[in-house]
Design an enzyme around this catalytic site. Sequence first.
Site: not given
Length: 194
Positions: A86-89, A127, A155, A157
Amino acid sequence: MDLQAFHPSEALTGQIASHVEAILEIIGENPEREGLQRTPQRVGEAFQFLTKGYRENPKEILQSALFRADCKQMVIVKDIEFYSLCEHHLMPFFGKVHVAYLPDVLITGLSKIARVVETYARRLQVQEQLTSEICHCIQNGLNARGVMVVIEAQHLCMEMRGVQKPGTLTVTSHFTGDFSDKDQRDYFLRLIGK
């Protein structure tokens, strides 16, 4: 490129390792303690593998095995397992990808569909974007009459932090061309058991 033949760059491993060592110190760990002494290097090597999709060209992979065929019916490759970050976490998300395409003139080797999935999954992702990128690559690479991609994923996250809801499944889909016809979409979904 053989999927088993990945070799990390020593220079990149060193660069990543120095940052991992700093992170370990920031969170209060001692990077010199026995269990952590080689962790920065291992993370450097692992991170290169987990992001190797940046160094691969999915359209070239897809087009490396093109064939002309008198096939106008749906071609489906389902249950392609994938792992991404995941590019956020920078936490893993993983699951299954189902791909269908309606050939016009060209088909591709079935393994190339799985390789396209792998290439995009081995980049920092969300995703929704992963679903779209796979779909458009196959559409453009094969000039297909239509493509549909469905991804089901968990996920970490969402499961390990934040809302902490283990077992939650996220489903995304993207389609092009003749899959705008609801009957085509429904037929595909029935064939993949959805």
